[in-house]
Design a protein around this motif. Structure first.
Motif, PDB file in Angstrom:
ATOM      1  N   GLY A 110       0.977  66.347  34.231  1.00  0.00           N
ATOM      2  CA  GLY A 110       0.209  67.554  33.888  1.00  0.00           C
ATOM      3  C   GLY A 110      -0.639  68.066  35.037  1.00  0.00           C
ATOM      4  O   GLY A 110      -0.549  69.242  35.417  1.00  0.00           O
ATOM      5  N   PRO A 111      -1.488  67.193  35.652  1.00  0.00           N
ATOM      6  CA  PRO A 111      -2.300  67.662  36.779  1.00  0.00           C
ATOM      7  C   PRO A 111      -1.452  68.149  37.958  1.00  0.00           C
ATOM      8  O   PRO A 111      -1.833  69.095  38.655  1.00  0.00           O
ATOM      9  N   THR A 112      -0.276  67.504  38.189  1.00  0.00           N
ATOM     10  CA  THR A 112       0.610  67.913  39.291  1.00  0.00           C
ATOM     11  C   THR A 112       1.139  69.320  39.051  1.00  0.00           C
ATOM     12  O   THR A 112       1.046  70.197  39.910  1.00  0.00           O
ATOM     13  N   VAL A 113       1.688  69.532  37.854  1.00  0.00           N
ATOM     14  CA  VAL A 113       2.255  70.851  37.504  1.00  0.00           C
ATOM     15  C   VAL A 113       1.160  71.907  37.542  1.00  0.00           C
ATOM     16  O   VAL A 113       1.342  72.994  38.107  1.00  0.00           O
ATOM     17  N   GLY A 114      -0.004  71.572  36.947  1.00  0.00           N
ATOM     18  CA  GLY A 114      -1.122  72.518  36.928  1.00  0.00           C
ATOM     19  C   GLY A 114      -1.599  72.875  38.321  1.00  0.00           C
ATOM     20  O   GLY A 114      -1.867  74.043  38.626  1.00  0.00           O
ATOM     21  N   GLY A 115      -1.684  71.852  39.190  1.00  0.00           N
ATOM     22  CA  GLY A 115      -2.113  72.086  40.577  1.00  0.00           C
ATOM     23  C   GLY A 115      -1.178  73.028  41.316  1.00  0.00           C
ATOM     24  O   GLY A 115      -1.617  73.969  41.990  1.00  0.00           O
ATOM     25  N   TYR A 116       0.137  72.784  41.174  1.00  0.00           N
ATOM     26  CA  TYR A 116       1.124  73.644  41.838  1.00  0.00           C
ATOM     27  C   TYR A 116       1.063  75.081  41.316  1.00  0.00           C
ATOM     28  O   TYR A 116       1.063  76.044  42.098  1.00  0.00           O
ATOM     29  N   LEU A 117       1.026  75.239  39.994  1.00  0.00           N
ATOM     30  CA  LEU A 117       1.045  76.581  39.397  1.00  0.00           C
ATOM     31  C   LEU A 117      -0.186  77.395  39.787  1.00  0.00           C
ATOM     32  O   LEU A 117      -0.071  78.564  40.175  1.00  0.00           O
ATOM     33  N   SER A 118      -1.372  76.765  39.695  1.00  0.00           N
ATOM     34  CA  SER A 118      -2.599  77.530  39.990  1.00  0.00           C
ATOM     35  C   SER A 118      -2.722  77.823  41.478  1.00  0.00           C
ATOM     36  O   SER A 118      -3.339  78.817  41.866  1.00  0.00           O
ATOM     37  N   HIS A 119      -2.114  76.975  42.334  1.00  0.00           N
ATOM     38  CA  HIS A 119      -2.137  77.239  43.776  1.00  0.00           C
ATOM     39  C   HIS A 119      -1.122  78.306  44.171  1.00  0.00           C
ATOM     40  O   HIS A 119      -1.424  79.223  44.935  1.00  0.00           O
ATOM     41  N   ALA A 120       0.107  78.150  43.649  1.00  0.00           N
ATOM     42  CA  ALA A 120       1.186  79.061  44.046  1.00  0.00           C
ATOM     43  C   ALA A 120       1.024  80.453  43.433  1.00  0.00           C
ATOM     44  O   ALA A 120       1.356  81.454  44.062  1.00  0.00           O
ATOM     45  N   PHE A 121       0.507  80.515  42.194  1.00  0.00           N
ATOM     46  CA  PHE A 121       0.373  81.813  41.519  1.00  0.00           C
ATOM     47  C   PHE A 121      -1.104  82.055  41.165  1.00  0.00           C
ATOM     48  O   PHE A 121      -1.871  82.488  41.988  1.00  0.00           O
ATOM     49  N   SER A 122      -1.474  81.745  39.906  1.00  0.00           N
ATOM     50  CA  SER A 122      -2.881  81.822  39.475  1.00  0.00           C
ATOM     51  C   SER A 122      -3.001  80.970  38.215  1.00  0.00           C
ATOM     52  O   SER A 122      -1.992  80.518  37.671  1.00  0.00           O
ATOM     53  N   TRP A 123      -4.228  80.763  37.738  1.00  0.00           N
ATOM     54  CA  TRP A 123      -4.411  79.901  36.560  1.00  0.00           C
ATOM     55  C   TRP A 123      -3.719  80.454  35.330  1.00  0.00           C
ATOM     56  O   TRP A 123      -3.382  79.703  34.395  1.00  0.00           O
TER      57      TRP A 123
END
Length: 530
Positions: free
Chosen positions: A167-180
């Motif tokens: 969960g933290p890995t996927v969340g980290g990638y998504l919020s970095h690459a796109f937005s929250w």
């Protein structure tokens, strides 16, 4: 047809049908597994990205924590309720409506413009999504013959443990690459597909709408108060200094009163909201206890590793995600091995190996320093990932494998609830221990950093000279830096204390694994194995 088996009878498939699965059922089952994956992933997907959400919604740090708390409180109420709802409306309607509602709530969460809206949408998301989790466990033990358990159990075990870990890995990638916003938007297309497939393909049982007349509304209300208040007290207790806070104290009283009413009605009414009789089965009771402690390990370490990497190493959410990915990869690689071993090894031996692996990982972490990085964390994370998978498969089989199909639906909700409650209790205990031990270690270390200690004076004088040479206020900066170093060491020592406690806890489970009876070769009545 297997669809003719009603909820009150045990399906007795023909010998050939037991081995050959209906493709429609397989498609439905894998769609359900994916729905469960989304629901469990969403517990942790925001954990590495709370800072981005806080900034995006202009929220306070105490408010943004509710983005996760609201989800957990709502989900913990729905999980045990889902067994009763599945009996009344059928698994097909419960699951497809839950998937649709979860998708809509995800879309709403992405459109939130303030923290209040976000908390409401997250609560909706957690409550509706909670209906998907136990249904998968129930379906697995109802529609698959025992000969297929070695394939099905690792899949469910992998999803239940992998989703919160990555969960933290996927969340980290998504919020970095796109937005929250993409933490929630990512659910929409898969959610629509899961809804359509499950609505068209699930045919495991028939609704028993007549049970609605006997529905225990007081039982539902008391369970919501009991579990909701308990989750609130555990989540917020440490931050608010436990019972010295008026709301925490009131929450604890509400939870106790709710529990008294809930347990009274569970044993007195004709059609209770949750069937607690499953605990009379010794293996289910032990399996639930192991699941509770697994929740402590699973959610506890998913919290501790990012906390260490962020607080001590200064990692951002993307770097934390990349480091944490190791555990997920270890689980993924261990799943097929766990499936194979489950057919050859005594499940008690398999559990003992898994618990020992987990304890070895936390024991290694108890030797940590402030310099530990990706490579030092590599082996402990692999041991943790492998250990979790080796435990989950036999725990699922032991807990649910000896129950009759009509009992499994209610029991799977209870079984999943124990894991989530284990996580809540574990996080509350871990936070409390970290806070208290950090204060104690800081006070003890502070005694050595004083004017009577020549080494401390030398260190301070060197730092003052260094900063003075750069034209800065050397004395003030040096004292601040020295205080920071003491604070960091106190934090590291408190982490070590928690890892030691977890080591002893899981080492004790190695022995406890042999207290259960060995499950029969053909669980659930023995009809499907031959």
């Amino acid at each position: 047809m297997a669809a003719t088996a009603t909820a009150g009878t045990i399906p007795l498939p023909a010998a050939g049908a037991a081995e050959r699965m209906d493709p429609k059922r397989l498609i439905a089952f894998f769609a359900m597994v994916f729905g469960m994956f989304m629901s469990i992933l969403d517990i942790q997907i925001v954990s590495a990205s709370l800072a981005e959400i806080q900034a995006g919604l202009s929220a306070g740090s105490d408010e943004v924590a509710w983005v996760q708390t609201a989800y957990l409180i709502a989900e913990v109420i729905m999980i045990p309720l889902s067994g009763t709802l599945a009996r009344i409306v059928s698994t097909r309607i419960l699951f497809s409506v839950s998937a649709a509602g979860f998708t809509i709530a995800s879309a709403l969460a992405a459109t939130a413009t303030n923290i209040d809206q976000m908390i409401v949408y997250r609560a909706l998301q957690g409550f509706i999504g909670g209906g998907m989790i136990p249904s998968v466990f129930a379906a697995a033990f109802t529609i698959f013959p025992p000969s297929k358990r070695s394939i099905v159990s690792p899949i469910i075990g992998l999803v239940a443990t992998l989703a919160p870990t990555i969960g933290p890995t996927v969340g980290g990638y998504l919020s970095h690459a796109f937005s929250w916003h993409w933490l929630f938007l990512v659910n929409i297309i898969p959610g629509i597909l899961v809804t359509i497939i499950t609505w068209n393909f699930i045919d495991f049982d028939k609704p028993e709408l007549g049970l609605m007349k006997k529905f225990d509304w007081w039982g539902l209300l008391s369970m919501a108060v009991f579990l909701g208040s308990l989750e609130y007290v555990l989540e917020e207790g440490n931050a608010n200094d436990w019972f010295s806070d008026e709301y925490i104290f009131m929450g604890a009283i509400a939870s106790t009163l709710g529990a008294l009413v809930f347990f009274y009605r569970a044993f007195e009414v004709e059609f209770p909201i949750v069937d607690l009789r499953a605990f009379a089965n010794r293996n289910f009771a032990f399996g639930s206890l192991f699941s509770f402690i697994m929740g402590i390990g699973l959610y506890g370490l998913t919290y501790l590793y990012p906390l260490y990497l962020g607080r001590i190493r200064g990692y951002d959410s993307l770097m934390i995600g990349q480091t944490m990915f190791v555990s997920g990869l270890a689980m993924f690689c261990t799943a097929p091995i766990a499936g194979k071993l489950s057919t050859k090894l005594d499940p008690r031996v398999m559990m003992a190996i898994g618990f020992a692996s987990f304890a070895s990982g936390t024991w290694m972490m108890s030797h940590m320093t402030a310099d530990w990085d990706f490579y030092e964390l590599l082996v402990p994370q692999i041991l943790r990932g492998c250990g979790l998978m080796l435990c989950m498969v036999p725990i699922n089989n032991v807990a649910l494998g000896t129950l009759s199909p009509e009992r499994v639906r209610g029991a799977s909700g209870l079984f999943n609830l124990t894991r989530n409650l284990g996580g809540a209790v574990g996080l509350a205990a871990i936070n409390t221990i970290l806070t208290q031990r950090q204060e104690e270690h800081y006070a003890r270390l502070q005694e050595h950093v004083q004017w009577g200690n020549p080494e401390a004076i030398d260190q301070l004088n060197n730092m003052i000279a260094k900063y003075n040479s750069h034209g800065l206020d050397g004395a003030t900066i040096a004292i601040q830096k020295l205080s920071g170093m003491v604070q960091q060491q106190a934090t590291i020592l408190s982490f070590i204390d928690v890892f030691l406690i977890l080591t002893f806890l899981f080492a004790a489970l190695v022995v406890a694994a042999f207290l259960i009876k060995k499950p029969q070769a053909a669980p659930g009545g023995g009809g499907g194995g031959h």
